[in-house]
Design a protein around this motif. Structure first.
Motif, short mmCIF file in Angstrom:
data_model
loop_
_atom_site.label_atom_id
_atom_site.label_comp_id
_atom_site.label_asym_id
_atom_site.label_seq_id
_atom_site.Cartn_x
_atom_site.Cartn_y
_atom_site.Cartn_z
N LYS A 1 -4.46 19.13 -4.34
CA LYS A 1 -5.42 18.02 -4.32
C LYS A 1 -5.45 17.46 -5.72
N CYS A 2 -5.66 16.13 -5.80
CA CYS A 2 -5.78 15.55 -7.13
C CYS A 2 -7.02 16.12 -7.81
N SER A 3 -8.00 16.57 -7.01
CA SER A 3 -9.24 17.12 -7.55
C SER A 3 -9.17 18.63 -7.78
N VAL B 1 0.85 -1.19 0.00
CA VAL B 1 0.00 0.00 0.00
C VAL B 1 0.89 1.25 0.00
N ILE B 2 0.70 2.08 -1.00
CA ILE B 2 1.57 3.26 -1.17
C ILE B 2 0.71 4.52 -1.34
N PRO B 3 0.48 5.23 -0.25
CA PRO B 3 -0.34 6.44 -0.32
C PRO B 3 0.49 7.70 -0.56
N PRO B 4 -0.17 8.79 -0.96
CA PRO B 4 0.50 10.07 -1.16
C PRO B 4 0.47 10.90 0.13
N TRP B 5 1.12 12.06 0.09
CA TRP B 5 1.16 12.91 1.29
C TRP B 5 0.01 13.87 1.38
N ASN B 6 -0.77 14.03 0.27
CA ASN B 6 -1.68 15.18 0.27
C ASN B 6 -2.97 14.95 1.06
N PHE B 7 -3.38 13.67 1.19
CA PHE B 7 -4.40 13.34 2.19
C PHE B 7 -3.72 12.31 3.10
N GLY C 1 10.21 0.90 -2.65
CA GLY C 1 9.00 0.85 -3.48
C GLY C 1 9.19 -0.11 -4.65
N ASP C 2 10.26 0.08 -5.38
CA ASP C 2 10.54 -0.80 -6.53
C ASP C 2 10.73 -2.25 -6.07
N TYR C 3 11.42 -2.40 -4.94
CA TYR C 3 11.69 -3.74 -4.43
C TYR C 3 10.38 -4.48 -4.13
N GLU D 1 -0.34 20.34 -17.92
CA GLU D 1 0.47 19.58 -16.96
C GLU D 1 -0.01 19.81 -15.53
N GLU D 2 0.04 18.75 -14.75
CA GLU D 2 -0.39 18.89 -13.35
C GLU D 2 0.70 19.63 -12.57
N ILE D 3 0.36 20.77 -12.01
CA ILE D 3 1.34 21.59 -11.28
C ILE D 3 1.33 21.23 -9.80
N THR E 1 -1.68 5.40 -4.65
CA THR E 1 -2.25 6.70 -5.02
C THR E 1 -1.11 7.69 -5.05
N GLY E 2 -0.98 8.42 -6.14
CA GLY E 2 0.11 9.38 -6.27
C GLY E 2 0.18 9.90 -7.69
N SER E 3 1.39 10.23 -8.11
CA SER E 3 1.54 10.88 -9.41
C SER E 3 1.44 9.89 -10.57
N LYS E 4 1.17 10.44 -11.73
CA LYS E 4 1.11 9.64 -12.96
C LYS E 4 2.43 8.94 -13.20
N SER F 1 12.46 5.03 1.08
CA SER F 1 12.55 5.64 -0.24
C SER F 1 11.70 4.88 -1.25
N GLY F 2 10.94 5.63 -2.03
CA GLY F 2 10.11 5.00 -3.06
C GLY F 2 10.96 4.21 -4.04
N ALA F 3 12.06 4.83 -4.48
CA ALA F 3 12.90 4.17 -5.48
C ALA F 3 13.51 2.90 -4.91
N GLU G 1 -4.31 5.15 -8.45
CA GLU G 1 -5.06 6.39 -8.60
C GLU G 1 -4.06 7.52 -8.75
N MET G 2 -4.14 8.26 -9.83
CA MET G 2 -3.06 9.18 -10.17
C MET G 2 -3.54 10.63 -10.30
N GLY G 3 -2.83 11.41 -11.05
CA GLY G 3 -3.03 12.86 -11.04
C GLY G 3 -4.25 13.36 -11.76
N GLY G 4 -4.35 14.68 -11.81
CA GLY G 4 -5.48 15.31 -12.49
C GLY G 4 -5.09 16.66 -13.07
N LEU H 1 2.82 -1.42 4.35
CA LEU H 1 2.45 -0.02 4.12
C LEU H 1 3.70 0.84 4.06
N LYS H 2 3.89 1.49 2.92
CA LYS H 2 4.99 2.45 2.78
C LYS H 2 4.38 3.84 2.65
N PRO H 3 4.44 4.63 3.74
CA PRO H 3 3.79 5.94 3.68
C PRO H 3 4.61 6.93 2.85
P1 NAD Z 1 4.21 10.57 -5.72
O1 NAD Z 1 3.85 9.75 -6.91
O2 NAD Z 1 5.43 11.37 -5.76
O3 NAD Z 1 4.33 9.63 -4.44
C1 NAD Z 1 3.28 8.78 -4.03
C2 NAD Z 1 3.85 7.65 -3.21
O4 NAD Z 1 4.66 6.82 -4.04
C3 NAD Z 1 4.77 8.11 -2.08
O5 NAD Z 1 4.52 7.28 -0.96
C4 NAD Z 1 6.14 7.87 -2.64
O6 NAD Z 1 7.11 7.68 -1.65
C5 NAD Z 1 5.91 6.60 -3.42
N1 NAD Z 1 6.90 6.28 -4.46
C6 NAD Z 1 7.75 7.10 -5.12
N2 NAD Z 1 8.49 6.39 -6.00
C7 NAD Z 1 8.08 5.10 -5.91
C8 NAD Z 1 8.45 3.89 -6.57
N3 NAD Z 1 9.38 3.86 -7.52
N4 NAD Z 1 7.82 2.76 -6.19
C9 NAD Z 1 6.86 2.77 -5.27
N5 NAD Z 1 6.47 3.86 -4.61
C10 NAD Z 1 7.07 5.02 -4.93
O7 NAD Z 1 2.93 11.46 -5.42
P2 NAD Z 1 2.73 12.50 -4.23
O8 NAD Z 1 3.55 13.72 -4.51
O9 NAD Z 1 2.87 11.83 -2.91
O10 NAD Z 1 1.18 12.86 -4.39
C11 NAD Z 1 0.71 13.78 -5.31
C12 NAD Z 1 0.12 13.10 -6.50
O11 NAD Z 1 -0.90 12.20 -6.10
C13 NAD Z 1 -0.55 14.06 -7.47
O12 NAD Z 1 -0.24 13.67 -8.77
C14 NAD Z 1 -2.02 13.85 -7.19
O13 NAD Z 1 -2.89 14.19 -8.24
C15 NAD Z 1 -2.07 12.40 -6.88
N6 NAD Z 1 -3.25 12.02 -6.12
C16 NAD Z 1 -4.24 11.30 -6.73
C17 NAD Z 1 -5.39 10.95 -6.05
C18 NAD Z 1 -6.50 10.16 -6.69
O14 NAD Z 1 -7.38 9.69 -5.99
N7 NAD Z 1 -6.49 10.00 -8.01
C19 NAD Z 1 -5.52 11.34 -4.71
C20 NAD Z 1 -4.49 12.06 -4.11
C21 NAD Z 1 -3.36 12.39 -4.82
#
Ligand code: NAD
Length: 518
Positions: free
Chosen positions: A323-325, A181-187, A246-248, A418-420, A261-264, A241-243, A290-293, A208-210
């Motif tokens: 926010k992704c929204s 489970v890999i969540p983002p920081w924004n929520f 996360g990759d492992y 582009e998502e800023i 949930t995180g970036s594209k 570290s995600g890299a 779940e990715m960006g917007g 869980l890798k926060p």
């Molecule tokens: P991010 O992609 O940089 O990081 C998200 C998570 O992935 C973090 O826990 C990070 O440590 C981890 N990560 C980084 N590299 C990794 C790898 N190689 N393998 C596995 N895990 C890795 O995103 P962020 O900056 O934390 O969050 C912002 C992004 O999240 C925005 O693009 C936003 O739109 C998106 N988002 C989407 C939703 C949705 O529901 N669609 C909700 C919230 C945020």
């Protein structure tokens, strides 16, 4: 067990003196706890590492929130082994019992609501209302998924089977295995809690890798789950570290699914790595990403312009646009364009910037990387549009940026595409509402959108044609509620899942059909 119907956790009214005082007291309490060291949780073990992720307050960068232990690949492997072992017992715990843990945790979080919010004020830079909504959503996810698991476990309720003579047929939803489970920081609370508890209540165990900027708030949740008695090894907590880890974990042959949930960019990387088959792997990994917007608000000439301006500003600048929204684009028809641009600029200039604990409308962005990236986009914007508000960094001991509005931006401009992920709004002019909808759809993303109009036929057309997972009419495009607005986007915004919806737990289960001759 009988549980009542799901109801959303109400938001706190901070204009009430008693609530204001309760929040101030919670912030003061959390401030006493800053700067501690936190361990990993792997099975029943708490492991303190020498290497640390130092979490700081983005609004006051000299303030250390906590020192989080940091997992290596070796510790990630240990977490995987614990999760695998625990899966063998956890999967046999009846669904209603698993649901009970979530209900208990929701109850305890509700009691400590302001404390959880205070952690987010300090670690993520949310103002009070944003933090309060995040905590409320976390509570909602647990209440909702607990009920969903109970419903899924009732034989032949979710998917009634056709009856035939001579056979007793059933369909049972069983868990998948170990999920990463890999969540983002924004929520940092809501999404972390939602993704983790959905997987766990379905009978899976997790690693869980926060997110690395908000590990302490994630830790508060992990500690809460321990406190309510969730068996050790069900949630294994490995910041890192995600890299590196996360990759492992993504590539690990025993990983059954990845919930991200995180970036594209990272989502696509995970999807690609997960598609490889490691030696010894006996399944196709499931990826929920779940990715960006690049969300937007379309306004036609029949709309209530004051309501539209207020919604545009709230959607663009709530939590600094992180926010992704977030509504980072506004597309307005020509006859009302100039008027709406002035209204939006005026409202934006009124937003006050300052320290989240003092509850300013606008706080800092999350870290130095984001700060630099957003300021770079503002420079790009200066070449792509007409600056009508903000346009620079703001004062303070943190990552403060002025809410910024560019007008007259071309639909193909980078700041329209582009998502800023910061407080930057691009406004574009369309000749009519049809062209405006076409411009709205001209993006690789498809998460949220809004349509402002008072014309019924156009509203009907917009509902059909605007291609996004969460579409709103005559309201802002942020603020989805669990159970009310199942959330998730199309195209590059993700794998089309719906968090907080009735289909969500199906992503963490597999259906077993059994047929017995009678
Ligand atoms: P991010 O992609 O940089 O990081 C998200 C998570 O992935 C973090 O826990 C990070 O440590 C981890 N990560 C980084 N590299 C990794 C790898 N190689 N393998 C596995 N895990 C890795 O995103 P962020 O900056 O934390 O969050 C912002 C992004 O999240 C925005 O693009 C936003 O739109 C998106 N988002 C989407 C939703 C949705 O529901 N669609 C909700 C919230 C945020």
């Amino acid at each position: 067990t009988t549980v009542g119907p799901f109801k959303n956790e109400p938001f706190t009214d901070f204009t009430k003196e008693e609530n204001k005082q309760a929040m101030q007291a919670a912030i003061a309490k959390v401030k006493q706890e800053l700067g501690r060291d936190y361990p990993l949780h792997i099975g029943a073990e708490k492991i303190v590492t020498d290497a640390k992720i130092v979490s700081i307050n983005p609004g006051n960068t000299g303030e250390v929130i906590g020192n989080m232990s940091k997992a290596t690949q070796q510790l990630a492997e240990q977490a995987m082994q614990e999760a695998l072992k625990t899966f063998e017992t956890w999967k046999k715990v009846p669904a209603t019992e698993r649901a009970e843990y979530l209900l208990k945790a929701a109850e305890l979080m509700r009691r400590r609501k302001h404390e959880f919010s205070a952690w987010m004020v300090l670690e993520a830079g949310k103002n009070w209302a944003e933090a309060d909504a995040d905590t409320a959503e976390a509570i909602d996810f647990m209440e909702f998924y607990a009920r969903e698991m109970i419903r899924l476990s009732e034989t032949n309720v979710h998917q009634p089977l056709t009856k035939i003579a001579g056979e007793d047929n059933r369909l049972t939803y069983i868990p998948l295995g170990v999920g990463v489970v890999i969540p983002p920081w924004n929520f940092p609370l809501a999404i972390c809690v939602g993704m983790t508890t959905a997987a766990v209540v379905s009978g899976n165990t997790v690693v869980l890798k926060p997110a690395s900027t908000t590990p302490v708030i994630a830790y508060q949740f992990v500690a809460l789950m321990e406190e309510i008695g969730l068996p050790a090894g069900v949630i294994n907590f490995v910041p890192g570290s995600g890299a590196e880890i996360g990759d492992y974990l993504t590539a690990h042959p025993k990983t059954r699914f990845i919930s991200f949930t995180g970036s594209k960019e990272v989502g696509l990387r995970i999807n690609r790595l997960a598609a490889e088959t490691a030696p010894g792997q006996i399944w196709i990994k499931r990826v929920v990403a779940e990715m960006g917007g690049k969300d937007g608000i379309v306004v036609d000439e029949t709309a209530d312009l004051d309501a539209a301006a207020a919604a545009i500003v709230a959607s663009a600048f709530g939590f600094q646009g992180q926010k992704c929204s977030a509504g980072s684009r506004a597309i307005v028809v020509e006859p009302v364009y100039d008027e709406l641009v002035s209204k939006v600029a005026a409202l934006t200039q009124k937003l006050e910037i300052g320290l989240p604990e003092h509850n300013y409308a606008v706080g800092p962005v999350i870290d130095k990387n984001s700060y630099d990236k957003i300021l770079e986009y503002i420079e790009i914007g200066k070449g792509e549009g007409r600056l009508v508000a903000g346009g620079a960094k703001a004062g303070g001991d943190g990552y403060y940026i002025q809410p910024t509005v560019f007008a007259d931006v071309d639909g193909k401009a980078r700041i329209m595409q582009e998502e800023i992920f910061g407080p930057v709004l691009a406004m574009a002019k369309a000749k009519d509402w049809r062209e405006a909808i076409a411009m709205y759809n001209d993006t690789e993303f498809g998460l949220t959108g809004s349509f402002f109009s008072s014309d019924e036929d156009r509203i009907a057309a917009a509902l059909e044609e605007m291609h996004c997972g969460n579409l709103y009419v005559n309201r802002k495009c942020t603020g989805a509620l669990v159970g009310v607005h199942p959330f998730g986007g199309f195209n590059m915004s993700g794998t089309d899942s719906k968090a907080g919806g009735h289909d969500y737990l199906l992503l963490f289960t597999q259906a077993k059909a059994t047929s017995r001759k009678v």
